[in-house]
Design a protein around this motif. Structure first.
Motif, mmCIF file in Angstrom:
data_model
loop_
_atom_site.group_PDB
_atom_site.id
_atom_site.type_symbol
_atom_site.label_atom_id
_atom_site.label_comp_id
_atom_site.label_asym_id
_atom_site.label_seq_id
_atom_site.Cartn_x
_atom_site.Cartn_y
_atom_site.Cartn_z
ATOM 1 N N THR A 172 71.998 104.581 42.105
ATOM 2 C CA THR A 172 72.809 105.448 42.962
ATOM 3 C C THR A 172 72.462 105.150 44.405
ATOM 4 O O THR A 172 71.283 105.170 44.780
ATOM 5 C CB THR A 172 72.544 106.937 42.672
ATOM 6 O OG1 THR A 172 72.925 107.245 41.322
ATOM 7 C CG2 THR A 172 73.337 107.822 43.628
ATOM 8 N N ILE B 16 72.832 106.392 48.241
ATOM 9 C CA ILE B 16 73.112 107.581 49.052
ATOM 10 C C ILE B 16 73.053 107.177 50.522
ATOM 11 O O ILE B 16 72.031 106.665 50.981
ATOM 12 C CB ILE B 16 72.076 108.695 48.805
ATOM 13 C CG1 ILE B 16 71.987 109.030 47.310
ATOM 14 C CG2 ILE B 16 72.414 109.940 49.615
ATOM 15 C CD1 ILE B 16 73.046 109.919 46.797
ATOM 16 N N ALA C 190 73.090 113.391 50.317
ATOM 17 C CA ALA C 190 71.879 113.668 49.541
ATOM 18 C C ALA C 190 71.836 115.129 49.107
ATOM 19 O O ALA C 190 71.544 115.445 47.945
ATOM 20 C CB ALA C 190 70.640 113.324 50.367
ATOM 21 N N ALA D 141 74.523 115.820 46.484
ATOM 22 C CA ALA D 141 74.174 115.167 45.215
ATOM 23 C C ALA D 141 73.085 115.935 44.478
ATOM 24 O O ALA D 141 73.140 116.092 43.249
ATOM 25 C CB ALA D 141 73.738 113.730 45.476
ATOM 26 N N LEU D 142 72.104 116.421 45.218
ATOM 27 C CA LEU D 142 71.036 117.213 44.594
ATOM 28 C C LEU D 142 71.581 118.517 44.024
ATOM 29 O O LEU D 142 71.273 118.891 42.892
ATOM 30 C CB LEU D 142 69.952 117.512 45.624
ATOM 31 C CG LEU D 142 68.843 116.481 45.830
ATOM 32 C CD1 LEU D 142 67.884 116.975 46.895
ATOM 33 C CD2 LEU D 142 68.094 116.216 44.525
ATOM 34 N N ASN E 111 73.689 117.788 40.978
ATOM 35 C CA ASN E 111 73.071 116.952 39.946
ATOM 36 C C ASN E 111 73.848 115.647 39.730
ATOM 37 O O ASN E 111 74.230 115.309 38.607
ATOM 38 C CB ASN E 111 72.951 117.732 38.631
ATOM 39 C CG ASN E 111 72.070 117.027 37.620
ATOM 40 O OD1 ASN E 111 71.145 116.287 37.977
ATOM 41 N ND2 ASN E 111 72.362 117.228 36.344
ATOM 42 N N LEU F 147 72.701 112.500 40.815
ATOM 43 C CA LEU F 147 71.860 111.301 40.909
ATOM 44 C C LEU F 147 71.697 110.668 39.529
ATOM 45 O O LEU F 147 71.391 111.357 38.557
ATOM 46 C CB LEU F 147 70.497 111.655 41.483
ATOM 47 C CG LEU F 147 70.505 112.278 42.885
ATOM 48 C CD1 LEU F 147 69.088 112.640 43.298
ATOM 49 C CD2 LEU F 147 71.131 111.331 43.895
ATOM 50 N N ARG F 148 71.882 109.357 39.483
ATOM 51 C CA ARG F 148 71.750 108.610 38.236
ATOM 52 C C ARG F 148 70.940 107.342 38.495
ATOM 53 O O ARG F 148 71.168 106.632 39.472
ATOM 54 C CB ARG F 148 73.134 108.219 37.674
ATOM 55 C CG ARG F 148 74.087 109.381 37.451
ATOM 56 C CD ARG F 148 73.667 110.241 36.257
ATOM 57 N NE ARG F 148 74.672 111.273 35.963
ATOM 58 C CZ ARG F 148 74.679 112.489 36.491
ATOM 59 N NH1 ARG F 148 73.720 112.852 37.346
ATOM 60 N NH2 ARG F 148 75.619 113.355 36.166
ATOM 61 N N VAL G 52 67.429 105.387 42.747
ATOM 62 C CA VAL G 52 68.145 105.812 43.951
ATOM 63 C C VAL G 52 67.797 104.908 45.128
ATOM 64 O O VAL G 52 66.621 104.641 45.404
ATOM 65 C CB VAL G 52 67.828 107.282 44.298
ATOM 66 C CG1 VAL G 52 68.535 107.699 45.588
ATOM 67 C CG2 VAL G 52 68.243 108.190 43.147
ATOM 68 N N LYS H 24 66.026 110.024 52.379
ATOM 69 C CA LYS H 24 64.997 110.112 51.346
ATOM 70 C C LYS H 24 64.316 111.481 51.380
ATOM 71 O O LYS H 24 64.071 112.103 50.330
ATOM 72 C CB LYS H 24 63.960 109.009 51.554
ATOM 73 C CG LYS H 24 62.794 109.055 50.583
ATOM 74 C CD LYS H 24 61.781 107.962 50.883
ATOM 75 C CE LYS H 24 60.573 108.071 49.964
ATOM 76 N NZ LYS H 24 59.564 107.006 50.224
ATOM 77 N N LEU I 9 66.373 114.077 49.795
ATOM 78 C CA LEU I 9 66.390 113.959 48.340
ATOM 79 C C LEU I 9 65.101 114.471 47.706
ATOM 80 O O LEU I 9 65.098 114.902 46.560
ATOM 81 C CB LEU I 9 66.616 112.497 47.946
ATOM 82 C CG LEU I 9 68.020 111.945 48.218
ATOM 83 C CD1 LEU I 9 68.023 110.431 48.098
ATOM 84 C CD2 LEU I 9 69.032 112.558 47.256
ATOM 85 N N CYS J 164 62.514 106.777 46.609
ATOM 86 C CA CYS J 164 63.755 106.015 46.728
ATOM 87 C C CYS J 164 63.440 104.624 47.263
ATOM 88 O O CYS J 164 62.413 104.410 47.908
ATOM 89 C CB CYS J 164 64.726 106.679 47.714
ATOM 90 S SG CYS J 164 65.154 108.380 47.352
#
Length: 231
Positions: free
Chosen positions: A47, A49, A55, A58-59, A62, A64-65, A68, A76, A79, A83
């Motif tokens: 992923t 970002i 970020a 996305a957090l 949920n 994030l895959r 990162v 960072k 997040l 990363c």
């Protein structure tokens, strides 16, 4: 030194606090706003970002895959996890340094609707899927136009532009207040800073040559301002 900064509302207070802690008087006005999109993402190996805003969204959702890759240390930090980072905090460097690493993999790219197109070139080597988590909208109220007047009338010593869209929105406000030419003249005579080459390129398209810090962060901008003051 009086410094103008135009970050989104979510980041302004922290930015103002940091600049004031370094002894600067601050004019702080948001030039862009954030509108979130409804997004679902697939499973992926990586992923990418590209902003603190992406970020945080996305957090919260949920999204994030896999491994990162963050555009820089502030992303960072937002997040709150390990990363991978490029050596310079811009899309071009990320593309150049991670092109081989993500080759043949599934990659989710999470960002705004105004992302740098260079990252779309990753599709040449990997299975890339872009997700626009939010839209960036220009703000054109009384507060924004008053900030333009402050600069046009010479009441600011330095201006920080932290994205291309912020620069564009600022210039739109300058045109709407019939102060565009005056603003360009002022920005060319005071310290104008762009956080990164894309923003500098956008300002150059308006006829303004901006300085770029060595590190594409607010800390990098402050270091640049300090060096200029001590020169």
């Amino acid at each position: 030194m009086r410094v103008a900064v135009f970050r989104p509302e979510e980041y302004l207070s922290r930015t103002v606090d940091l600049l004031r802690s370094q002894g600067y008087d601050v004019l702080a006005v948001p030039m862009i706003g954030i509108e979130e999109n409804d997004v679902c993402v697939r499973d992926a190996d990586f992923t990418i970002i590209t902003s603190q805003t992406a970020a945080r969204i996305a957090l919260r959702k949920n999204l994030l895959r896999g491994t990162v890759i963050a555009i820089g240390p502030k992303t960072k930090e937002a997040l709150g996890r390990e990363c991978l980072l490029p050596s310079k905090y811009d899309s071009k460097t990320l593309y150049e340094e991670f092109r081989e690493i993500v080759a043949g993999k599934k990659v989710n790219l999470l960002r705004s609707d105004k992302g740098d197109p260079v990252l779309n070139n990753l599709s040449e080597v990997c299975d890339l899927e872009e997700y626009q988590l939010y839209r960036i909208v220009p703000l054109k109220g009384a507060m924004q136009k008053e900030a333009v007047r402050e600069i046009a009338e010479g009441r600011v010593d330095a201006v920080i532009f932290s994205s291309s869209m912020i620069a564009e929105s600022f210039m739109e406000n300058a045109r709407e207040t019939n102060l565009f030419e005056k603003v360009i003249e002022r920005l060319s005579s005071i310290v104008t800073v762009a956080i990164g080459p894309p923003t500098a390129g956008k300002l150059q398209s308006f006829g303004v040559r901006a300085l770029i810090p060595e590190e594409y962060t607010l800390d990098g901008v402050i270091s640049l301002l300090k060096r200029l003051q001590s020169a």
